[in-house]
Structures are given as C-alpha cells and as structure tokens.
Design an enzyme around this catalytic site. Structure first.
Site, PDB file in Angstrom:
ATOM      1  N   HIS A 119      52.519  36.838  46.449  1.00  0.00           N
ATOM      2  CA  HIS A 119      51.544  36.285  47.389  1.00  0.00           C
ATOM      3  C   HIS A 119      50.553  35.466  46.566  1.00  0.00           C
ATOM      4  CE1 HIS A 119      48.006  36.343  50.010  1.00  0.00           C
ATOM      5  NE2 HIS A 119      48.791  36.693  51.017  1.00  0.00           N
ATOM      6  N   ASP A 197      49.900  44.572  42.818  1.00  0.00           N
ATOM      7  CA  ASP A 197      49.369  44.174  44.115  1.00  0.00           C
ATOM      8  C   ASP A 197      49.910  45.173  45.140  1.00  0.00           C
ATOM      9  OD1 ASP A 197      48.896  43.077  46.563  1.00  0.00           O
ATOM     10  OD2 ASP A 197      49.682  41.083  46.089  1.00  0.00           O
ATOM     11  N   GLN A 200      50.687  45.563  50.361  1.00  0.00           N
ATOM     12  CA  GLN A 200      51.687  45.951  51.366  1.00  0.00           C
ATOM     13  C   GLN A 200      52.258  47.345  51.141  1.00  0.00           C
ATOM     14  OE1 GLN A 200      52.147  44.272  54.027  1.00  0.00           O
ATOM     15  NE2 GLN A 200      51.200  42.322  53.455  1.00  0.00           N
ATOM     16  N   LYS A 223      44.626  46.250  56.222  1.00  0.00           N
ATOM     17  CA  LYS A 223      46.068  46.386  56.450  1.00  0.00           C
ATOM     18  C   LYS A 223      46.471  47.846  56.620  1.00  0.00           C
ATOM     19  CE  LYS A 223      47.189  42.294  53.639  1.00  0.00           C
ATOM     20  NZ  LYS A 223      47.558  41.256  54.598  1.00  0.00           N
ATOM     21  N   CYS A 361      52.344  32.796  52.520  1.00  0.00           N
ATOM     22  CA  CYS A 361      51.518  32.707  51.285  1.00  0.00           C
ATOM     23  C   CYS A 361      52.309  32.960  50.012  1.00  0.00           C
ATOM     24  CB  CYS A 361      50.318  33.659  51.302  1.00  0.00           C
ATOM     25  SG  CYS A 361      49.133  33.257  52.561  1.00  0.00           S
TER      26      CYS A 361
HETATM   27  C1  LIG Z   1      51.162  41.083  49.083  1.00  0.00           C
HETATM   28  C2  LIG Z   1      49.778  40.651  49.422  1.00  0.00           C
HETATM   29  N1  LIG Z   1      48.881  40.532  48.457  1.00  0.00           N
HETATM   30  C3  LIG Z   1      47.607  40.173  48.697  1.00  0.00           C
HETATM   31  C4  LIG Z   1      47.202  39.869  49.962  1.00  0.00           C
HETATM   32  C5  LIG Z   1      45.793  39.456  50.193  1.00  0.00           C
HETATM   33  O1  LIG Z   1      45.109  40.390  50.954  1.00  0.00           O
HETATM   34  P1  LIG Z   1      43.657  40.059  51.556  1.00  0.00           P
HETATM   35  O2  LIG Z   1      43.815  38.794  52.349  1.00  0.00           O
HETATM   36  O3  LIG Z   1      43.343  41.230  52.399  1.00  0.00           O
HETATM   37  O4  LIG Z   1      42.733  39.878  50.393  1.00  0.00           O
HETATM   38  C6  LIG Z   1      48.101  39.949  51.020  1.00  0.00           C
HETATM   39  C7  LIG Z   1      47.712  39.592  52.402  1.00  0.00           C
HETATM   40  O5  LIG Z   1      48.501  39.311  53.247  1.00  0.00           O
HETATM   41  C8  LIG Z   1      49.435  40.364  50.737  1.00  0.00           C
HETATM   42  O6  LIG Z   1      50.343  40.482  51.713  1.00  0.00           O
END
Ligand SMILES: Cc1ncc(COP(=O)(O)O)c(C=O)c1O
Length: 408
Positions: A119, A197, A200, A223, A361
C-alpha cells in the site's frame, strides 16, 4: 458461539440501512453501538483534556486513555504498554518509523527491502527515507499470483546490506497472510529489522508481536471497529528510545531551555505531542473489548469462510476472473470480463452493494496480477453468506449495458 445476527444487531449502520450490503471493510469497518456510545459519552459526560487538568474528570479521562494503551498491548501480545504509541493512523505510524529509521540508521548503499504488494503508506515513506539517506529500495520477487515467496526472500539477503524489511502482514488487495514469523527470524539472522504494516491483519487475525518477534507494527483503529483518527505504532522499547519524534510540543517534553535544548519524556509520551484524538482512543478501547468478546479466532475463521465461499461461487462463473484464490483474510479481488471495474461497482451500488474498485493504493501490484483496475469485496464479522448469495446472483446478472445505464 459466533452469532452473526446478534453481531449485526449491534451495528447501527446495518440496523439503519436494511438494504445495505457493506463489502468494503478493508477500507474502513462499520462501528458497533458500544464504540459510538463511548465517543458520545466522552462528549456528553466526560470532556476534558488528558494529563493536564487538576480535576476529577481530567483524571478519569487520563486514566481511561492510559488504560487503552494496556488494552492495545494485550491485544497484540506486547508485554510493555510503553511500546504502544498512539498516532493518527497506520500512515502516520509508518511515516514515523521510516523517517526516523532513515535518519538514524540508513547510510548510502544500505538496502530497504520491500515488495510490490505494498500500500502507498508502506512504500512512499520508504522512498523518502531512501532519497534522504542514499539507501536503495529493493523488492522481494513474489510468486506469479502475488503471494510471498520465502525462498526468494532468503536469497535477497545474499551479498546485500539490508537494514530494514518493510512488508505487509496481509496485502490489502490480495488478502494473503505473509509468513511474518519466518520473515522476522530471517531478517534478524541477517542483522536487519522488520517493519510490518498490520493495517489489514490486526483487525482480522490474532496478533502476537512477541511470538513473531516484530520490530515495528503499524495499524489503524478505524479498520477494526474503532473511530477514525487513531492509529497505533508498536515498536520494541529500545528502538523507540533510539528514535526521535516527528512532532514536538506540549506533553512530550520534560523541560526545555532558552538555548533550544529539549529534554524529552520517555516513550510513548515523547511521540504524542499535542492533544491526541482522546475520544478516538477511548473508542478504540471499546472496539477491542468488542472484538475480544466475539473472539479473534472466530472472527478470522468467519472471514476466511466467507471469502472461500464467495471465491468458490465466483469460480463457477464464466464471466469472472478471481485474482486471489486462497486468500484467508476476508478479501476477494476479481473482475468481470469485458466490464470496467468502476462501471460494475456503479451497478452494484445501484443495487445497494458497496465494494471498492481501482488499484487500492497498491500501484505496483497491477504489474504482478496483470490488471490495472480490480473489484475488491472485503468481509468482516458482520457479513453473512446470504449477503454473498445476493451478490453472486447480481454478478450473474451483470451486463455491460446495465453497468453503463447505472453510471448515466
Ligand atoms: C495495507 C494498508 N496499509 C496502510 C493503510 C493506511 O491506513 P490509514 O489510511 O488508516 O492510515 C491501509 C489503508 O487502507 C492499508 O490497507
């Protein structure tokens, strides 16, 4: 027992929108009543700033805020609540790590090892860290279906100055669960650290940072049933001690002097300058209590069953390509042949089904899966097999003409 109807009853978004089929929980989850009540209660009955007021309400709110740190630590298997830093979201947590790590530990020629699954929030901060330090970004070769290839990962360490490995626990597009325990072990054997990260994974599967030996873990409250505007950065305490904050201000310093010298507090306070999202942190406490009452094992099992059920049904349809069979974290990514993903999503929307389309993304992944735009259905504890059946019937009935009509 996992009682999905009881669970659904506790989500006002479901109660108030009886026709809605919400399959976009990887973007953000719905919130149960208890989380909403906690946030409202803060505004209606216990508004005060934390760690600053000499009166009961401020003491109580400060205590509840600090208690959430303990709850989060317990939820992810961290022994020390001081390893939990509240941020504004996973993105802020990942930036904190990358910016600091880049400044403190990276020099020219070092390698940041990541993947094309990432992402944007777990790769752009590392691009910046590389640019500023002269380090190089390298990518672990993935399997053709985008899943993680451990033997390719091991090979990456041959003759390389890998200092940090930045990977997702679960890809937000493909939903595969990466072998994080082995990833950390191999990195540590090669004197590298690991930034995971967990945006998810933490909402979907039981997490244990100690067992996996993770150095840095980032995730977002919104989330995992909690409010928006709150994220978590977990890091081993000695790493937090070596890192500098990105923001400076009230609450993070013990003293400062006219000559510009700043004496910072210890972690986590030094990373939480300024007034945090207090109501959000309190809401996260309620979200975790809710998740724990249902049980993370059961939630994980339910989401895996839903995604297998959906992928199997899609597999029987000639007009559908599924990109991630075998995904375990409640994510199914697919396309309808000859139909642009966003047109299909408009048609689904016209039929009260919310899904996400695009590149999600993860803008390097389309090269791996050979699709620039996909449809992502992501499930959570409140979704049902009946909802999937209704979606499958709709997909069977989807034509280019109907999609175009729904856009017009
Ligand atoms: C795998 C992953 N990393 C990071 C993020 C970023 O999260 P946030 O927008 O809550 O900072 C997301 C958001 O969709 C994500 O799916």
């Amino acid at each position: 027992m996992f009682d999905v109807n009881k669970i659904r009853d506790s989500f006002p978004m479901i109660r108030n929108n009886p026709e809605l089929i919400y399959f976009d929980s990887s973007a953000t989850s719905l919130k149960p009543q208890c989380v909403i009540d906690t946030v409202v209660n803060y505004y209606e009955k216990e508004t005060a700033n934390i760690h600053r007021g000499d009166y009961d309400i401020s003491f109580d709110v400060s205590k509840a805020y600090d208690n959430t740190r303990k709850t989060v630590a317990g939820f992810i298997g961290a022994q020390d609540p001081n390893c939990i830093v509240f941020t504004s979201g996973a993105t802020a947590s990942l930036n904190t790590v990358a910016i600091n790590f880049g400044k403190k530990f990276l020099t020219e020629g070092d390698v940041i090892l990541t993947s094309e699954l990432e992402h944007a929030s777990n790769i752009l901060p590392w691009f910046k860290a590389a640019e500023e330090s002269g380090a190089k970004i390298e990518y672990v070769p993935l399997n053709v279906d985008g899943s993680f290839n451990l033997s390719e990962y091991v090979k990456c360490f041959e003759n390389k100055r890998i200092k940090i490995v930045a990977l997702p626990y679960v890809s937000n597009v493909l939903g595969y669960i990466n072998p994080v325990k082995q990833i950390c072990r191999i990195a540590h054997e090669n004197h590298a650290l690991v930034c995971i990260d967990g945006a998810q994974s933490v909402p979907h599967i039981p997490t244990n940072v100690k067992e996996d030996d993770i150095d840095f873990l980032a995730f977002s409250s919104h989330k995992m049933l909690g409010p928006s505007g709150v994220g978590v950065l977990y890091a081993k305490f000695d790493l937090l001690n070596q890192m500098d904050p990105i923001f400076y201000g009230g609450g993070s310093n013990a003293r400062f002097f006219k000559n510009g010298e700043i004496m910072l507090k210890n972690s986590p306070d030094k990373f939480e300058a300024g007034t945090p999202c207090i109501e959000g942190v309190l809401g996260l406490q309620s979200a975790i209590e809710y998740l724990e009452t249902v049980g993370m094992e059961k939630i994980s099992e339910h989401c895996e069953q839903l995604s297998n059920y959906f992928a199997d049904k899609l597999n029987d349809l000639a007009n559908v390509t599924v990109y991630n069979r075998g995904s375990k974290a409640g994510i199914v990514t697919f396309n309808l042949k000859q139909i642009f993903a966003q047109d299909a999503a408009s048609y689904f929307n016209a039929n009260h089904i919310s899904v996400r389309t695009g590149n999600h993304c993860a803008k390097l992944l389309p090269n791996i899966i050979n699709a620039s735009e996909t449809i992502r259905a992501s499930f959570y504890l409140y979704n049902t097999f009946e909802e999937i059946d209704r979606f499958v019937e709709l997909i069977k009935d989807t034509t280019i003409e109907k999609c175009v009509d729904s856009v017009l």
